[in-house]
Design a protein around this motif. Structure first.
Motif, PDB file in Angstrom:
ATOM      1  N   UNK A 113       0.832  -1.209   0.000  1.00 51.60           N
ATOM      2  CA  UNK A 113       0.000   0.000   0.000  1.00 51.60           C
ATOM      3  C   UNK A 113       0.861   1.251   0.000  1.00 51.60           C
ATOM      4  N   UNK A 114       1.925   1.247   0.779  1.00 51.18           N
ATOM      5  CA  UNK A 114       2.816   2.401   0.833  1.00 51.18           C
ATOM      6  C   UNK A 114       3.568   2.616  -0.482  1.00 51.18           C
ATOM      7  N   UNK A 115       3.738   1.538  -1.255  1.00 51.20           N
ATOM      8  CA  UNK A 115       4.425   1.649  -2.549  1.00 51.20           C
ATOM      9  C   UNK A 115       3.470   2.021  -3.682  1.00 51.20           C
ATOM     10  N   UNK A 116       2.174   2.136  -3.366  1.00 51.99           N
ATOM     11  CA  UNK A 116       1.177   2.403  -4.402  1.00 51.99           C
ATOM     12  C   UNK A 116       1.425   3.688  -5.193  1.00 51.99           C
ATOM     13  N   UNK A 117       1.855   4.805  -4.607  1.00 45.10           N
ATOM     14  CA  UNK A 117       2.090   6.020  -5.395  1.00 45.10           C
ATOM     15  C   UNK A 117       3.044   5.818  -6.569  1.00 45.10           C
ATOM     16  N   UNK A 183      -0.715   3.388   4.230  1.00 46.44           N
ATOM     17  CA  UNK A 183      -1.380   2.402   5.075  1.00 46.44           C
ATOM     18  C   UNK A 183      -1.828   3.042   6.388  1.00 46.44           C
ATOM     19  N   UNK A 184      -3.051   2.724   6.814  1.00 48.62           N
ATOM     20  CA  UNK A 184      -3.566   3.270   8.052  1.00 48.62           C
ATOM     21  C   UNK A 184      -4.298   4.588   7.885  1.00 48.62           C
ATOM     22  N   UNK A 185      -4.436   5.056   6.625  1.00 46.93           N
ATOM     23  CA  UNK A 185      -5.161   6.294   6.379  1.00 46.93           C
ATOM     24  C   UNK A 185      -4.327   7.550   6.481  1.00 46.93           C
ATOM     25  N   UNK A 186      -3.031   7.429   6.726  1.00 49.10           N
ATOM     26  CA  UNK A 186      -2.160   8.600   6.813  1.00 49.10           C
ATOM     27  C   UNK A 186      -1.802   9.104   5.411  1.00 49.10           C
ATOM     28  N   UNK A 187      -1.287  10.346   5.352  1.00 49.19           N
ATOM     29  CA  UNK A 187      -0.887  10.938   4.082  1.00 49.19           C
ATOM     30  C   UNK A 187       0.507  11.543   4.217  1.00 49.19           C
ATOM     31  N   UNK A 263       1.014  -2.926 -17.162  1.00 48.02           N
ATOM     32  CA  UNK A 263       0.407  -1.659 -16.760  1.00 48.02           C
ATOM     33  C   UNK A 263      -1.063  -1.838 -16.415  1.00 48.02           C
ATOM     34  N   UNK A 264      -1.760  -2.677 -17.179  1.00 49.63           N
ATOM     35  CA  UNK A 264      -3.165  -2.938 -16.891  1.00 49.63           C
ATOM     36  C   UNK A 264      -3.348  -3.694 -15.579  1.00 49.63           C
ATOM     37  N   UNK A 265      -2.375  -4.504 -15.216  1.00 49.00           N
ATOM     38  CA  UNK A 265      -2.541  -5.366 -14.043  1.00 49.00           C
ATOM     39  C   UNK A 265      -2.332  -4.626 -12.729  1.00 49.00           C
ATOM     40  N   UNK A 266      -1.793  -3.410 -12.777  1.00 48.42           N
ATOM     41  CA  UNK A 266      -1.537  -2.679 -11.541  1.00 48.42           C
ATOM     42  C   UNK A 266      -2.795  -2.515 -10.694  1.00 48.42           C
ATOM     43  N   UNK A 267      -3.888  -2.055 -11.340  1.00 44.35           N
ATOM     44  CA  UNK A 267      -5.108  -1.818 -10.565  1.00 44.35           C
ATOM     45  C   UNK A 267      -5.687  -3.120 -10.032  1.00 44.35           C
ATOM     46  N   UNK A 268      -5.546  -4.220 -10.807  1.00 45.42           N
ATOM     47  CA  UNK A 268      -6.039  -5.510 -10.339  1.00 45.42           C
ATOM     48  C   UNK A 268      -5.269  -6.024  -9.141  1.00 45.42           C
ATOM     49  N   UNK A 269      -3.935  -5.869  -9.171  1.00 47.54           N
ATOM     50  CA  UNK A 269      -3.094  -6.325  -8.054  1.00 47.54           C
ATOM     51  C   UNK A 269      -3.371  -5.511  -6.802  1.00 47.54           C
ATOM     52  N   UNK A 270      -3.441  -4.202  -6.960  1.00 48.47           N
ATOM     53  CA  UNK A 270      -3.711  -3.337  -5.809  1.00 48.47           C
ATOM     54  C   UNK A 270      -5.122  -3.574  -5.271  1.00 48.47           C
ATOM     55  N   UNK A 271      -6.091  -3.687  -6.193  1.00 46.85           N
ATOM     56  CA  UNK A 271      -7.466  -3.908  -5.775  1.00 46.85           C
ATOM     57  C   UNK A 271      -7.661  -5.238  -5.064  1.00 46.85           C
ATOM     58  N   UNK A 272      -6.823  -6.220  -5.404  1.00 47.14           N
ATOM     59  CA  UNK A 272      -6.948  -7.542  -4.781  1.00 47.14           C
ATOM     60  C   UNK A 272      -6.715  -7.495  -3.280  1.00 47.14           C
ATOM     61  N   UNK A 273      -5.933  -6.515  -2.825  1.00 46.81           N
ATOM     62  CA  UNK A 273      -5.662  -6.415  -1.388  1.00 46.81           C
ATOM     63  C   UNK A 273      -6.900  -6.005  -0.596  1.00 46.81           C
ATOM     64  N   UNK A 274      -7.907  -5.476  -1.289  1.00 46.33           N
ATOM     65  CA  UNK A 274      -9.159  -5.163  -0.600  1.00 46.33           C
ATOM     66  C   UNK A 274      -9.932  -6.434  -0.277  1.00 46.33           C
ATOM     67  N   UNK A 275      -9.566  -7.528  -0.943  1.00 42.96           N
ATOM     68  CA  UNK A 275     -10.257  -8.801  -0.744  1.00 42.96           C
ATOM     69  C   UNK A 275      -9.431  -9.752   0.104  1.00 42.96           C
ATOM     70  N   UNK A 276      -8.110  -9.830  -0.164  1.00 44.42           N
ATOM     71  CA  UNK A 276      -7.235 -10.714   0.607  1.00 44.42           C
ATOM     72  C   UNK A 276      -5.806 -10.194   0.551  1.00 44.42           C
TER      73      UNK A 276
END
Length: 381
Positions: A113-117, A183-187, A263-276
């Protein structure tokens, strides 16, 4: 036709679901099924764009795309990529990162999550360049003519796509990147990270896209020479040499497809963490989805769908543009994956419907012309 194209996808689905049950029981089965649907819904536009490139390749390279390509897609982007991101961002060794992914899932999710930017900036710029190069090209067939005609005229300005992409990147670095979500809602301020990652995405597009475009042009030139050589051989009866450049051109287009898929898979990989946050279940679910996306790509090519529904490619590229913007926005704000997936589906559905209406209008016009000709003949005119 369906079984031949989707046979491997069905087999991988069965094996993946069995592996999920053995790994984590029926709960794991449900998670893998959800992740598979998520990947397919988020990547349908990927399949349409891929089909536009893959149709230029022969059957051999289409098979490579489905075999070697899927190994890169599943193990490279859905399994290795998240681990590499954690290793780089946390400055860990690869083995330590793998141990973290398997044994400390919460800490692993936090680091991703912290590496998402940086992930969003890289992928966003790569996809944005694909969109800009598409809409600034003067095409014979236009979907939204009122928008695409003036943009095609602007596209005559050299390097316009790069200039706009850099402006978007600078704006992103000075706005959303200064309050990047962690992660944790901080910015925190990630302006420098976003700037560097975005430039890396831009450079990657220019190198890989430039090479594939160069060899594609060379291939077209060689095909013209080959056609001339065939005519000459028929006249003189001399044997002709085979063209060797096709393999090199196809290889670079294959490389371009793999970077595009990444490049297309980035959102899928990141979004997957919302599930597991279980890396094994994530790889199984996203891998099954990726297999269907690849099979769908080949199906579109073999059925000639892009030729029959001419606006599909337009809709997919508009979806790419929307995804690029959303990736940059998610640097600061969280956006539900359902919204991301629906935008792509709606745009492609609209382009499909427009294609159907166009085909009906053409058929009606041809039918009217045919009836007029019959009337003239019967009346002796």
């Amino acid at each position: 036709m369906v079984l031949k194209t989707f046979g491997w996808s069905f087999a991988v689905t069965a094996l993946g679901l069995v592996a999920a049950v053995l790994f984590g029981g029926w709960t794991a089965l449900g998670i893998v099924a959800i992740l598979s649907v998520l990947e397919i819904s988020l990547s349908f536009d990927n399949a349409v764009v891929n089909a536009g490139i893959l149709k230029k390749m022969n059957a051999f390279w289409q098979k490579i795309f489905l075999t070697v390509g899927i190994l890169i897609a599943v193990f490279g982007m859905r399994l290795v990529f998240p681990v590499v991101i954690v290793a780089i961002s946390a400055q860990l060794g690869p083995i330590k990162a793998v141990e973290l992914a398997l044994n400390d899932k919460d800490r692993y999710q936090q680091l991703v999550t912290d590496a998402h930017p940086s992930i969003a900036a890289f992928g966003g710029m790569f996809l944005l360049m694909i969109f800009l190069d598409f809409i600034f090209e003067d095409r014979d067939i236009k979907w939204l003519g009122w928008l695409e005609r003036p943009l095609a005229k602007l596209g005559k300005v050299d390097m316009l796509s790069v200039c706009i992409a850099l402006i978007v990147l600078l704006i992103s670095a000075m706005t959303v990147a200064t309050h990047a979500h962690q992660h944790g809602g901080t910015h925190v301020d990630k302006a420098e990270t976003v700037l560097l990652a975005g430039i890396a995405g831009l450079i990657t597009y220019m190198i890989v896209g430039g090479l594939s475009g160069y060899f594609e042009d060379k291939l077209e030139e060689e095909e013209e020479r080959e056609h001339e050589a065939e005519e000459e051989a028929e006249r003189t009866g001399k044997p002709r040499s085979a063209v060797q450049l096709a393999g090199k051109a196809a290889f670079f287009m294959f490389l371009y497809l793999e970077v595009l898929d990444a490049s297309f898979s980035f959102d899928g990989v990141i979004g997957a963490f919302a599930i597991t946050n279980d890396i094994v279940l994530m790889a199984l679910g996203l891998g099954i989805g990726a297999m269907y996306v690849r099979s769908l790509t080949v199906y579109l090519v073999r059925q000639g769908t892009l030729d029959d529904y001419v606006y599909l490619e337009h809709g997919a590229h508009y979806a790419i543009g929307a995804l690029a913007v959303l990736l940059l926005v998610t640097i600061q704000y969280q956006i539900n994956e359902i919204i991301t997936g629906l935008i792509g589906v709606v745009l492609i559905a609209a382009s499909f419907w427009s294609s159907v209406r166009r085909n009906k209008a053409i058929a009606a016009a041809e039918g009217k012309a045919g009836s007029d000709e019959k009337t003239e003949v019967s009346s002796g005119v």
